[in-house]
Design an enzyme around this catalytic site. Structure first.
Site, PDB file in Angstrom:
ATOM      1  N   HIS A   8       0.802  -1.167  -0.011  1.00  0.00           N
ATOM      2  CA  HIS A   8       0.175  -0.099  -0.071  1.00  0.00           C
ATOM      3  C   HIS A   8       0.931   1.177  -0.281  1.00  0.00           C
ATOM      4  O   HIS A   8       1.721   1.548   0.730  1.00  0.00           O
ATOM      5  CB  HIS A   8      -0.803  -0.146   1.329  1.00  0.00           C
ATOM      6  CG  HIS A   8      -1.991  -1.093   1.276  1.00  0.00           C
ATOM      7  ND1 HIS A   8      -3.159  -1.071   2.174  1.00  0.00           N
ATOM      8  CD2 HIS A   8      -2.243  -2.017   0.286  1.00  0.00           C
ATOM      9  CE1 HIS A   8      -3.813  -2.103   1.979  1.00  0.00           C
ATOM     10  NE2 HIS A   8      -3.316  -2.504   0.725  1.00  0.00           N
ATOM     11  N   TYR A  26      -9.693   4.602   6.728  1.00  0.00           N
ATOM     12  CA  TYR A  26     -10.413   4.945   8.105  1.00  0.00           C
ATOM     13  C   TYR A  26     -11.598   5.846   7.875  1.00  0.00           C
ATOM     14  O   TYR A  26     -11.285   7.333   7.455  1.00  0.00           O
ATOM     15  CB  TYR A  26      -9.262   5.595   8.703  1.00  0.00           C
ATOM     16  CG  TYR A  26      -8.216   4.551   9.090  1.00  0.00           C
ATOM     17  CD1 TYR A  26      -8.103   3.927  10.368  1.00  0.00           C
ATOM     18  CD2 TYR A  26      -7.034   4.279   8.073  1.00  0.00           C
ATOM     19  CE1 TYR A  26      -7.015   2.895  10.603  1.00  0.00           C
ATOM     20  CE2 TYR A  26      -6.178   3.221   8.332  1.00  0.00           C
ATOM     21  CZ  TYR A  26      -6.095   2.644   9.630  1.00  0.00           C
ATOM     22  OH  TYR A  26      -5.108   1.869   9.730  1.00  0.00           O
ATOM     23  N   PRO A  35      -6.275  -0.897  17.873  1.00  0.00           N
ATOM     24  CA  PRO A  35      -5.999  -1.335  16.680  1.00  0.00           C
ATOM     25  C   PRO A  35      -6.088  -0.261  15.452  1.00  0.00           C
ATOM     26  O   PRO A  35      -5.199  -0.307  14.685  1.00  0.00           O
ATOM     27  CB  PRO A  35      -7.084  -2.386  16.245  1.00  0.00           C
ATOM     28  CG  PRO A  35      -7.993  -1.909  17.139  1.00  0.00           C
ATOM     29  CD  PRO A  35      -7.585  -1.556  18.334  1.00  0.00           C
ATOM     30  N   LYS A  37      -0.592  -0.832  14.851  1.00  0.00           N
ATOM     31  CA  LYS A  37       0.922  -1.144  15.369  1.00  0.00           C
ATOM     32  C   LYS A  37       1.299  -2.149  16.391  1.00  0.00           C
ATOM     33  O   LYS A  37       2.408  -2.379  16.551  1.00  0.00           O
ATOM     34  CB  LYS A  37       0.975   0.305  16.350  1.00  0.00           C
ATOM     35  CG  LYS A  37       1.202   1.525  15.410  1.00  0.00           C
ATOM     36  CD  LYS A  37       2.421   1.545  14.710  1.00  0.00           C
ATOM     37  CE  LYS A  37       2.585   2.644  13.812  1.00  0.00           C
ATOM     38  NZ  LYS A  37       2.898   1.969  12.450  1.00  0.00           N
ATOM     39  N   TYR A  96       2.606   6.251  10.396  1.00  0.00           N
ATOM     40  CA  TYR A  96       1.610   5.170   9.898  1.00  0.00           C
ATOM     41  C   TYR A  96       2.923   4.131   9.259  1.00  0.00           C
ATOM     42  O   TYR A  96       2.795   3.059   9.544  1.00  0.00           O
ATOM     43  CB  TYR A  96       0.859   5.452   8.740  1.00  0.00           C
ATOM     44  CG  TYR A  96      -0.258   4.378   8.324  1.00  0.00           C
ATOM     45  CD1 TYR A  96      -1.170   4.241   9.533  1.00  0.00           C
ATOM     46  CD2 TYR A  96       0.073   3.643   7.510  1.00  0.00           C
ATOM     47  CE1 TYR A  96      -2.263   3.608   9.023  1.00  0.00           C
ATOM     48  CE2 TYR A  96      -1.084   2.866   7.376  1.00  0.00           C
ATOM     49  CZ  TYR A  96      -2.093   2.634   8.085  1.00  0.00           C
ATOM     50  OH  TYR A  96      -3.333   1.551   8.046  1.00  0.00           O
TER      51      TYR A  96
HETATM   52  C1  PHB Z   1      -6.894  -4.994   9.822  1.00  0.00           C
HETATM   53  O1  PHB Z   1      -6.866  -5.221   8.703  1.00  0.00           O
HETATM   54  O2  PHB Z   1      -7.366  -5.884  10.574  1.00  0.00           O
HETATM   55  C2  PHB Z   1      -6.635  -3.733  10.217  1.00  0.00           C
HETATM   56  C3  PHB Z   1      -6.048  -2.808   9.581  1.00  0.00           C
HETATM   57  C4  PHB Z   1      -5.657  -1.450   9.919  1.00  0.00           C
HETATM   58  C5  PHB Z   1      -5.856  -1.137  11.251  1.00  0.00           C
HETATM   59  C6  PHB Z   1      -6.541  -2.142  12.079  1.00  0.00           C
HETATM   60  C7  PHB Z   1      -6.742  -3.370  11.562  1.00  0.00           C
HETATM   61  O3  PHB Z   1      -5.694  -0.015  11.608  1.00  0.00           O
END
Ligand code: PHB
Ligand code: APR
Length: 390
Positions: free
Chosen positions: A72, A201, A293, A297, A385
């Protein structure tokens, strides 16, 4: 029985540590409370920083992540019904993250361990680290009612948040914790991800949402939900409808729905235990810290703990120096607190808080607007990130 390093826990931390030590010729044994299938059944985030991918390569288990991981270059923020790409790659002079499920990563590590003929004792009962304040630590455990003992030079507590290692030293640990007033309802489905090359997000009046993936044919989505919601309250239809309502119209339209193959609700927590070394026992990964989450991280922090710990143990055994083991806790905590700060900040920015009145909401709106329109602010997001330098 004797080994150089007794590792408690066969999650990503314990398995990766075992593999790195093995590569350096250091003997180790892993004790795991559960079965291998149980460990592989846990669904967790899977966004890897470059540092984590490099470590997997160093451990000799990077082949599948290189082949099947999806790189990504950007992430996307969605708020007030509009999409805002953040060019993570451009803002960090070329850094990327890789989407690769933690389950797959754990399987790669388990297979490498089995191929190398290394011992993992699964379904070990009543594992207890002992003697680590002196020169001769050991671990005891039971199988079929019989107690066994393994002597070692060091113990690595890689046994997660509910493990025995931190519990054994609980009187000597300082704990820092924040529990958030909501959970994440997650759904895994064998449908193509709506955004295959950028994690999305979302912050909407209805709450947080996240569009992620495990592969080009498997999606992972989340919505913020009240902590007392039950999974049974959420039919697949209700979940898809709620997710769509939290995104912008184009993304909502593009989501391919399908039956869920896993659905669960997880609480969100920030937690740090200090210090991370007790004589000849070290804590690593979720045993020492938890991040919410948002920001993905958790696994990356576990990997950097293991990098510091493996380097420290290797220099102890090869070069007879204590420098690495003496600086382990301080080095880890300095990195951990920065990741804690980032995860807490992104969580605060992207969720609806039950007690945030008008002022708090306007602050969030203003910060989001600033974040996507200021290159400096976007850079702060991007560099955290992809992971701060080691
Ligand atoms: C996930 O793919 O489960 C995932 C991805 C990004 C995040 C949290 C979980 O910030
Ligand atoms: N004895 C032996 N094993 C134990 C014990 C015990 N008393 N208690 C826990 N374990 C095992 C658990 O069954 C689990 O398999 O320790 C392992 C810990 O694994 P994880 O919880 O996955 O922790 P870690 O390896 O540090 O991985 C961190 O997991 O939660 C995510 O975001 C986090 O991705 C990060 C990763």
């Amino acid at each position: 029985m004797r080994t150089q390093v007794a590792i408690i826990g066969a999650g990503p931390s314990g398995l990766l540590l075992g593999q790195l030590l093995y590569k350096a010729g250091i003997d180790n044994i892993i004790f795991e409370r559960q079965s291998a299938d149980y460990v592989l059944g846990r669904i967790r985030a899977g966004i890897l920083e470059e540092v984590t991918v490099a470590l997997l390569n160093e451990a000799g288990v990077g082949e599948r992540v290189q082949r099947d991981g999806v790189v990504h270059h950007s992430i996307e923020l969605v708020f007030a019904g509009a999409r805002h790409p953040i060019d993570v790659h451009g803002l960090t002079a070329g850094k990327v993250v890789t989407a690769y499920g933690q389950t797959e990563l754990t399987r790669d590590l388990m297979e490498a361990r089995a191929a190398a003929g290394l011992t993992t004792i699964y379904e070990a009962g009543n594992v207890v680290p002992q003697g680590f304040d002196g020169e001769q630590p050991f671990v005891t455990w039971t199988i079929d009612g019989a107690t066994h003992r393994m002597d070692c030079d060091f113990i690595a507590g890689c046994d997660g948040f509910h493990g025995v290692s931190r519990a054994t030293v609980k009187d000597r640990v300082r704990e820092f914790e924040r529990v958030y007033p909501f959970g994440w309802l997650g759904v895994l489905s064998d449908t193509p991800p709506v955004s295959p090359h950028a994690i999305v997000y979302g912050n909407s009046e209805r709450g947080f949402s996240l569009c992620s993936m495990r592969s080009l044919t498997r999606s992972r989505y989340y919505v913020q939900c009240p902590l007392d919601d039950k999974v049974e309250d959420w039919s697949d239809a209700r979940f898809w409808d709620e997710l769509r309502r939290r995104l912008d119209p184009a993304l909502a339209e593009a989501i391919v729905t399908g039956p869920s193959i896993e659905k669960s609700i997880a609480p969100l927590r920030s937690f740090v235990a200090e210090p991370m070394r007790f004589g000849r026992m070290f804590l690593a990964g979720d045993a020492a810290h938890i991040v919410p989450p948002t920001g993905a991280k958790g696994l990356n922090l576990a990997a950097t703990d293991v990098k510091y710990l493996s380097t420290a143990l290797i220099s102890y055994f090869k070069d007879s120096t204590n420098e690495g083991i003496d600086s382990y806790s301080g080095k880890c905590l300095s990195r951990i607190w920065k990741a804690e700060r980032f995860s807490w900040w992104l969580t605060s920015l992207m969720h609806r808080f039950p007690d945030t009145a008008g002022f708090g909401q306007r602050m969030q709106d203003a910060e989001l607007d600033y974040l996507v329109h200021s290159r400096a602010a976007s850079t702060v997001l991007a560099e955290n990130y992809v992971g701060l330098p080691l």
